[in-house]
Design a protein around this motif. Structure first.
Motif, mmCIF file in Angstrom:
data_model
loop_
_atom_site.group_PDB
_atom_site.id
_atom_site.type_symbol
_atom_site.label_atom_id
_atom_site.label_comp_id
_atom_site.label_asym_id
_atom_site.label_seq_id
_atom_site.Cartn_x
_atom_site.Cartn_y
_atom_site.Cartn_z
ATOM 1 N N ILE A 192 0.863 -1.183 0.000
ATOM 2 C CA ILE A 192 0.000 0.000 0.000
ATOM 3 C C ILE A 192 0.901 1.235 0.000
ATOM 4 C CG2 ILE A 192 -1.758 1.290 1.261
ATOM 5 C CD1 ILE A 192 -2.583 -1.454 2.512
ATOM 6 N N GLU A 193 0.714 2.090 -0.988
ATOM 7 C CA GLU A 193 1.518 3.310 -1.064
ATOM 8 C C GLU A 193 1.050 4.309 -0.022
ATOM 9 O OE1 GLU A 193 1.877 4.931 -4.967
ATOM 10 O OE2 GLU A 193 2.276 2.982 -5.859
ATOM 11 N N PHE A 194 1.981 5.128 0.448
ATOM 12 C CA PHE A 194 1.653 6.160 1.428
ATOM 13 C C PHE A 194 2.610 7.325 1.259
ATOM 14 C CE2 PHE A 194 4.523 3.105 3.305
ATOM 15 C CZ PHE A 194 5.486 3.875 3.929
ATOM 16 N N ALA A 195 2.139 8.500 1.666
ATOM 17 C CA ALA A 195 2.964 9.705 1.612
ATOM 18 C C ALA A 195 3.963 9.679 2.763
ATOM 19 C CB ALA A 195 2.080 10.943 1.712
ATOM 20 N N ARG A 196 4.999 10.465 2.639
ATOM 21 C CA ARG A 196 5.993 10.558 3.708
ATOM 22 C C ARG A 196 5.452 11.497 4.787
ATOM 23 N NH1 ARG A 196 11.957 10.736 1.269
ATOM 24 N NH2 ARG A 196 12.353 10.110 3.395
ATOM 25 N N VAL A 197 4.649 10.933 5.650
ATOM 26 C CA VAL A 197 4.014 11.713 6.721
ATOM 27 C C VAL A 197 4.420 11.142 8.073
ATOM 28 C CG1 VAL A 197 2.008 12.357 5.313
ATOM 29 C CG2 VAL A 197 1.930 10.288 6.690
ATOM 30 N N HIS A 198 4.182 11.923 9.094
ATOM 31 C CA HIS A 198 4.473 11.491 10.466
ATOM 32 C C HIS A 198 3.215 11.508 11.328
ATOM 33 C CE1 HIS A 198 8.720 11.559 9.564
ATOM 34 N NE2 HIS A 198 8.570 12.772 9.055
ATOM 35 N N HIS A 199 2.070 11.510 10.674
ATOM 36 C CA HIS A 199 0.795 11.545 11.386
ATOM 37 C C HIS A 199 0.220 10.133 11.419
ATOM 38 C CE1 HIS A 199 -3.470 12.471 12.144
ATOM 39 N NE2 HIS A 199 -2.961 13.470 12.840
ATOM 40 N N ILE A 200 0.134 9.575 12.604
ATOM 41 C CA ILE A 200 -0.306 8.190 12.757
ATOM 42 C C ILE A 200 -1.726 7.992 12.222
ATOM 43 C CG2 ILE A 200 -0.893 6.426 14.476
ATOM 44 C CD1 ILE A 200 1.585 7.334 16.023
ATOM 45 N N GLY A 201 -2.604 8.971 12.429
ATOM 46 C CA GLY A 201 -3.972 8.862 11.927
ATOM 47 C C GLY A 201 -4.021 8.728 10.416
ATOM 48 N N ASP A 202 -3.182 9.465 9.705
ATOM 49 C CA ASP A 202 -3.134 9.362 8.244
ATOM 50 C C ASP A 202 -2.683 7.965 7.813
ATOM 51 O OD1 ASP A 202 -3.918 12.000 8.045
ATOM 52 O OD2 ASP A 202 -1.908 12.758 7.587
ATOM 53 N N LEU A 203 -1.718 7.423 8.515
ATOM 54 C CA LEU A 203 -1.225 6.080 8.183
ATOM 55 C C LEU A 203 -2.294 5.029 8.454
ATOM 56 C CD1 LEU A 203 2.375 6.434 9.631
ATOM 57 C CD2 LEU A 203 1.720 6.459 7.210
ATOM 58 N N ILE A 204 -2.989 5.150 9.564
ATOM 59 C CA ILE A 204 -4.063 4.201 9.887
ATOM 60 C C ILE A 204 -5.157 4.268 8.828
ATOM 61 C CG2 ILE A 204 -5.952 3.714 11.515
ATOM 62 C CD1 ILE A 204 -4.015 4.461 13.776
ATOM 63 N N ASN A 205 -5.477 5.467 8.368
ATOM 64 C CA ASN A 205 -6.534 5.624 7.362
ATOM 65 C C ASN A 205 -6.171 4.986 6.027
ATOM 66 O OD1 ASN A 205 -8.276 6.948 9.087
ATOM 67 N ND2 ASN A 205 -7.501 8.966 8.532
ATOM 68 N N ARG A 206 -4.903 4.764 5.745
ATOM 69 C CA ARG A 206 -4.478 4.104 4.514
ATOM 70 C C ARG A 206 -4.696 2.592 4.578
ATOM 71 N NH1 ARG A 206 -4.124 6.287 0.163
ATOM 72 N NH2 ARG A 206 -2.442 4.957 -0.532
ATOM 73 N N LEU A 207 -4.823 2.052 5.777
ATOM 74 C CA LEU A 207 -5.005 0.612 5.936
ATOM 75 C C LEU A 207 -6.410 0.190 5.538
ATOM 76 C CD1 LEU A 207 -3.386 0.104 9.458
ATOM 77 C CD2 LEU A 207 -2.446 -0.670 7.276
ATOM 78 N N PRO A 208 -6.537 -0.978 4.912
ATOM 79 C CA PRO A 208 -7.883 -1.510 4.666
ATOM 80 C C PRO A 208 -8.582 -1.761 6.008
ATOM 81 C CG PRO A 208 -6.205 -2.801 3.497
ATOM 82 C CD PRO A 208 -5.490 -1.845 4.390
ATOM 83 N N ALA A 209 -9.897 -1.731 5.992
ATOM 84 C CA ALA A 209 -10.687 -1.852 7.224
ATOM 85 C C ALA A 209 -10.314 -3.077 8.048
ATOM 86 C CB ALA A 209 -12.169 -1.865 6.892
ATOM 87 N N GLN A 210 -10.050 -4.216 7.393
ATOM 88 C CA GLN A 210 -9.750 -5.437 8.137
ATOM 89 C C GLN A 210 -8.394 -5.375 8.852
ATOM 90 O OE1 GLN A 210 -10.074 -5.291 4.814
ATOM 91 N NE2 GLN A 210 -8.549 -6.545 3.791
ATOM 92 N N LEU A 211 -7.529 -4.434 8.484
ATOM 93 C CA LEU A 211 -6.222 -4.315 9.143
ATOM 94 C C LEU A 211 -6.176 -3.202 10.175
ATOM 95 C CD1 LEU A 211 -3.835 -4.711 6.072
ATOM 96 C CD2 LEU A 211 -4.392 -6.417 7.807
ATOM 97 N N ARG A 212 -7.209 -2.381 10.213
ATOM 98 C CA ARG A 212 -7.203 -1.244 11.142
ATOM 99 C C ARG A 212 -7.433 -1.698 12.576
ATOM 100 N NH1 ARG A 212 -10.860 3.107 7.873
ATOM 101 N NH2 ARG A 212 -9.446 3.244 6.102
ATOM 102 N N PRO A 213 -6.839 -0.965 13.517
ATOM 103 C CA PRO A 213 -7.113 -1.272 14.928
ATOM 104 C C PRO A 213 -8.588 -1.024 15.232
ATOM 105 C CG PRO A 213 -5.442 0.461 14.710
ATOM 106 C CD PRO A 213 -5.919 0.129 13.348
ATOM 107 N N ASP A 214 -9.118 -1.745 16.170
ATOM 108 C CA ASP A 214 -10.525 -1.634 16.537
ATOM 109 C C ASP A 214 -10.710 -0.463 17.507
ATOM 110 O OD1 ASP A 214 -13.212 -2.191 16.664
ATOM 111 O OD2 ASP A 214 -12.984 -3.816 18.112
ATOM 112 N N LEU A 215 -10.633 0.759 16.964
ATOM 113 C CA LEU A 215 -10.793 1.969 17.771
ATOM 114 C C LEU A 215 -11.909 2.833 17.202
ATOM 115 C CD1 LEU A 215 -7.044 3.047 18.086
ATOM 116 C CD2 LEU A 215 -8.410 1.885 19.815
ATOM 117 N N THR A 216 -12.607 3.534 18.066
ATOM 118 C CA THR A 216 -13.610 4.483 17.598
ATOM 119 C C THR A 216 -12.899 5.691 16.997
ATOM 120 O OG1 THR A 216 -13.709 5.712 19.665
ATOM 121 C CG2 THR A 216 -15.184 3.782 19.459
#
Length: 64
Positions: free
Chosen positions: A34-58
């Protein structure tokens, strides 16, 4: 040997935890090609993950 500090270095501890989480997420993205930008924001990285790989957080927990 290790020195015992009177006060823990909380800034360094938080920085290193953030770096570890960021590296983990980037490795997971690379593993799944999965391609991603060179960022340091954890939320942006999590949002790039498919739903089945995301942590179970609200969404509120993810913003904390």
């Amino acid at each position: 040997m290790f020195r015992v500090r009177k006060a823990p270095d909380c800034d360094l501890t938080c920085f290193l935890c953030q770096q570890g989480a960021e590296k983990y997420l980037k490795a997971l993205l690379v593993l799944h090609s999965i391609e991603f930008a060179r960022v340091h924001h954890i939320g942006d990285l999590i949002n790039r993950l498919p739903a089945q790989l995301r942590p179970d957080l609200t969404p509120e927990e993810q913003e904390q």
